[in-house]
Write a protein that holds these residues in place. Structure first.
Motif, mmCIF file in Angstrom:
data_model
loop_
_atom_site.group_PDB
_atom_site.id
_atom_site.type_symbol
_atom_site.label_atom_id
_atom_site.label_comp_id
_atom_site.label_asym_id
_atom_site.label_seq_id
_atom_site.Cartn_x
_atom_site.Cartn_y
_atom_site.Cartn_z
ATOM 1 N N LEU A 1 0.841 -1.199 0.000
ATOM 2 C CA LEU A 1 0.000 0.000 0.000
ATOM 3 C C LEU A 1 0.875 1.247 0.000
ATOM 4 O O LEU A 1 2.034 1.224 0.424
ATOM 5 C CB LEU A 1 -0.914 0.003 1.226
ATOM 6 N N SER A 2 0.315 2.366 -0.433
ATOM 7 C CA SER A 2 1.067 3.618 -0.451
ATOM 8 C C SER A 2 1.248 4.137 0.971
ATOM 9 O O SER A 2 0.476 3.816 1.876
ATOM 10 C CB SER A 2 0.331 4.667 -1.291
ATOM 11 N N THR A 3 2.277 4.961 1.174
ATOM 12 C CA THR A 3 2.510 5.521 2.504
ATOM 13 C C THR A 3 1.359 6.418 2.929
ATOM 14 O O THR A 3 1.033 6.491 4.119
ATOM 15 C CB THR A 3 3.832 6.309 2.527
ATOM 16 N N ALA A 4 0.731 7.097 1.988
ATOM 17 C CA ALA A 4 -0.414 7.948 2.323
ATOM 18 C C ALA A 4 -1.585 7.118 2.820
ATOM 19 O O ALA A 4 -2.258 7.473 3.800
ATOM 20 C CB ALA A 4 -0.828 8.776 1.108
ATOM 21 N N THR A 5 -1.835 5.971 2.145
ATOM 22 C CA THR A 5 -2.917 5.080 2.582
ATOM 23 C C THR A 5 -2.614 4.519 3.969
ATOM 24 O O THR A 5 -3.484 4.471 4.838
ATOM 25 C CB THR A 5 -3.087 3.928 1.579
ATOM 26 N N ILE A 6 -1.365 4.102 4.185
ATOM 27 C CA ILE A 6 -0.960 3.584 5.491
ATOM 28 C C ILE A 6 -1.201 4.636 6.567
ATOM 29 O O ILE A 6 -1.781 4.360 7.627
ATOM 30 C CB ILE A 6 0.528 3.175 5.481
ATOM 31 N N SER A 7 -0.762 5.869 6.312
ATOM 32 C CA SER A 7 -0.891 6.941 7.301
ATOM 33 C C SER A 7 -2.345 7.200 7.666
ATOM 34 O O SER A 7 -2.698 7.310 8.849
ATOM 35 C CB SER A 7 -0.248 8.224 6.767
ATOM 36 N N ASN A 8 -3.219 7.269 6.660
ATOM 37 C CA ASN A 8 -4.633 7.554 6.914
ATOM 38 C C ASN A 8 -5.306 6.434 7.710
ATOM 39 O O ASN A 8 -6.076 6.685 8.637
ATOM 40 C CB ASN A 8 -5.377 7.769 5.593
ATOM 41 N N ILE A 9 -5.017 5.167 7.342
ATOM 42 C CA ILE A 9 -5.662 4.042 8.028
ATOM 43 C C ILE A 9 -5.115 3.890 9.441
ATOM 44 O O ILE A 9 -5.864 3.608 10.380
ATOM 45 C CB ILE A 9 -5.487 2.744 7.216
ATOM 46 N N VAL A 10 -3.814 4.111 9.632
ATOM 47 C CA VAL A 10 -3.233 4.024 10.975
ATOM 48 C C VAL A 10 -3.852 5.074 11.889
ATOM 49 O O VAL A 10 -4.156 4.800 13.062
ATOM 50 C CB VAL A 10 -1.705 4.168 10.918
ATOM 51 N N LYS A 11 -4.078 6.275 11.372
ATOM 52 C CA LYS A 11 -4.732 7.319 12.180
ATOM 53 C C LYS A 11 -6.123 6.866 12.614
ATOM 54 O O LYS A 11 -6.519 7.061 13.772
ATOM 55 C CB LYS A 11 -4.821 8.616 11.384
ATOM 56 N N ALA A 12 -6.862 6.268 11.685
ATOM 57 C CA ALA A 12 -8.216 5.810 12.011
ATOM 58 C C ALA A 12 -8.180 4.667 13.028
ATOM 59 O O ALA A 12 -8.981 4.634 13.968
ATOM 60 C CB ALA A 12 -8.933 5.364 10.738
ATOM 61 N N LEU A 13 -7.259 3.737 12.866
ATOM 62 C CA LEU A 13 -7.150 2.617 13.794
ATOM 63 C C LEU A 13 -6.734 3.087 15.187
ATOM 64 O O LEU A 13 -7.215 2.583 16.202
ATOM 65 C CB LEU A 13 -6.130 1.591 13.275
ATOM 66 N N SER A 14 -5.840 4.074 15.242
ATOM 67 C CA SER A 14 -5.414 4.600 16.530
ATOM 68 C C SER A 14 -6.555 5.324 17.223
ATOM 69 O O SER A 14 -6.721 5.219 18.454
ATOM 70 C CB SER A 14 -4.221 5.555 16.347
ATOM 71 N N ALA A 15 -7.380 6.031 16.451
ATOM 72 C CA ALA A 15 -8.529 6.729 17.028
ATOM 73 C C ALA A 15 -9.538 5.749 17.607
ATOM 74 O O ALA A 15 -10.244 6.066 18.569
ATOM 75 C CB ALA A 15 -9.193 7.606 15.963
ATOM 76 N N GLU A 16 -9.594 4.528 17.032
ATOM 77 C CA GLU A 16 -10.515 3.503 17.525
ATOM 78 C C GLU A 16 -9.903 2.668 18.638
ATOM 79 O O GLU A 16 -10.552 1.754 19.169
ATOM 80 C CB GLU A 16 -10.915 2.568 16.376
ATOM 81 N N GLY A 17 -8.645 2.968 18.999
ATOM 82 C CA GLY A 17 -8.005 2.224 20.075
ATOM 83 C C GLY A 17 -7.500 0.856 19.668
ATOM 84 O O GLY A 17 -7.284 -0.013 20.516
ATOM 85 N N LEU A 18 -7.272 0.650 18.367
ATOM 86 C CA LEU A 18 -6.823 -0.648 17.884
ATOM 87 C C LEU A 18 -5.313 -0.703 17.665
ATOM 88 O O LEU A 18 -4.723 -1.782 17.645
ATOM 89 C CB LEU A 18 -7.536 -0.999 16.581
ATOM 90 N N THR A 19 -4.697 0.467 17.453
ATOM 91 C CA THR A 19 -3.244 0.522 17.284
ATOM 92 C C THR A 19 -2.691 1.674 18.108
ATOM 93 O O THR A 19 -3.415 2.573 18.538
ATOM 94 C CB THR A 19 -2.839 0.724 15.805
ATOM 95 N N THR A 20 -1.394 1.654 18.319
ATOM 96 C CA THR A 20 -0.704 2.761 18.968
ATOM 97 C C THR A 20 0.553 3.059 18.169
ATOM 98 O O THR A 20 1.097 2.179 17.481
ATOM 99 C CB THR A 20 -0.340 2.415 20.430
#
Length: 399
Positions: free
Chosen positions: A50-69
């Motif tokens: 995946l592109s770095t932009a896609t990674i960045s956007n999805i990681v932000k969403a996952l962190s907001a949901e408490g699934l990643t840090t």
């Protein structure tokens, strides 16, 4: 005014849509983190493609949901941001309604079963009564396992019949005619007070094969459930296929004999009129003092009873003929057979293979693997858990 269902109504994203693409990418990231551990965003991009932009956007969403840090790190001598998957206390429920049973299973995002219950239901059970039974079973499971209701983030639900995913309503053709017209999603959300995601039982069986079973790597798979009804769940290009309205895989209503018996769907000579367990029971109970059960049919087959073996052979050949048309269309890698007759093993698989090879294009018939499901009668409930996990965005271990 739009009448499109909300996501809480169990709406399935259309394949190729932005929401479906985002869900696939999110699952890919979660699975990569679970398999490889903490990675920098650049490493995640390389591992997933995946592109770095896609990674960045999805990681932000996952962190907001408490699934990643995320936390600072270094990569190749440069400062970077590492991403780690958080262990979560969430639980998902899977509820499988059958013609004469209901099963409730609780499991973690890591696909570890925490508790389960099974209860028989009378044939012809009403939706209101069966939903009340499932709600009571869920309450008992939570109390017995010490799980708080708030930990259960959603429930996947399977019913033996087609569901219009635009409305969450059971439509004509279901094994449970008493449920036709029932908005199963709305009724269960009211009874259980949690998000509900409903699907046909065969679709859930297919999903279970690529999440819980030994076929996780399969990209094109058909799950064929043979029971009181006959249905097929499809995994195409690695994802469940739902078609335009969510009504797919109704192979039980493929015409086998133009002048055959009238089917419950209103057509004549459907596969279900010659190969369902209900038809097998009717044929083999003639001359018996009492109606046989599926268990009795399996025992008689294992004992070598000639009449039982003939009925199973005829049914298997008919199933193979019908599935050949599906195979010719989509060329699956593997066909997994499930349902209450799974204990028959090769006794049922052999005639299915013969029917497939006889009626499919030779290269397809000979190149398609036909096996029995290893998940037994839990497949649909386990698939329902996978559905709930994917719809809630919870991490799912598919190693």
């Amino acid at each position: 005014m739009s009448n499109a269902p909300t996501p809480a109504a169990g709406h399935m994203p259309k394949p190729g849509s932005q929401s479906a693409l985002r869900q696939r990418n999110q699952r890919l990231i979660i699975e990569t983190l679970r398999e490889l551990g903490a990675l920098s965003q650049a490493e995640l991009a390389r591992a997933t493609g995946l592109s770095t932009a896609t990674i960045s956007n999805i990681v932000k969403a996952l962190s907001a949901e408490g699934l990643t840090t995320t936390h600072p790190t270094t990569s190749s001598g440069r400062r970077a941001l590492a991403v780690s998957l958080l262990e979560t206390p969430e639980i998902a429920a899977g509820i499988d309604f059958g013609r004469s049973h209901v099963r409730v299973v609780l499991a973690s995002p890591g696909l570890i079963v925490k508790a389960e219950k099974f209860a028989p239901l009378p044939v012809g059970h009403l939706a209101s009564e069966s939903i009340a039974t499932a709600a009571a079973m869920l309450a008992d499971l939570l109390a017995e396992s010490g799980i708080e209701r708030g930990q259960v983030k959603g429930a996947g639900v399977g019913v033996p019949g087609p569901i219009d995913h635009r409305t969450g309503t059971v439509i004509r053709g279901a094994i449970l005619p008493e449920w036709v017209g029932v908005n199963i999603v709305a009724r269960l959300e009211e009874a259980l007070d949690m998000p509900i995601f409903a699907d046909n039982d065969a679709n859930l069986g297919a999903l279970a094969q690529v999440t819980w079973g030994e076929h996780k790597a399969a990209r094109d798979l058909v799950f064929l459930k043979i029971g009181s009804g006959i249905g097929a769940g499809l995994i195409l290009n690695g994802a469940p296929y739902y078609g335009h309205t969510g009504i797919t895989g109704e192979i039980g209503h493929a015409t086998i004999f133009d002048q055959g018996l009238v089917c419950r769907c209103g057509n004549r000579g459907c596969l279900e009129t010659v190969a369902s367990t209900a038809v097998m029971i009717e044929l083999l109970s003639r001359g018996e003092s009492e109606t046989l059960t599926v268990g009795a049919i399996i025992r008689h087959a294992m004992a070598g009873d000639s009449a039982t073996l003939r009925v199973i052979d005829d049914a298997g050949m008919a199933v193979g003929r019908a599935i050949a048309n599906v195979a010719n269309m989509i060329n699956p890698e593997i066909i997994v057979v499930g349902g209450p007759l799974a204990a028959l093993g090769e006794t049922l698989l052999n005639p299915i293979r013969r029917g497939l090879i006889r009626h499919a294009v030779p290269a397809i018939g000979e190149g398609t693997t036909v096996v029995m499901s290893s998940l037994g009668d839990r497949a649909e409930a386990l698939g329902a858990i996978s559905l709930a996990l994917s719809r809630r965005g919870l991490p799912q271990d598919r190693r």
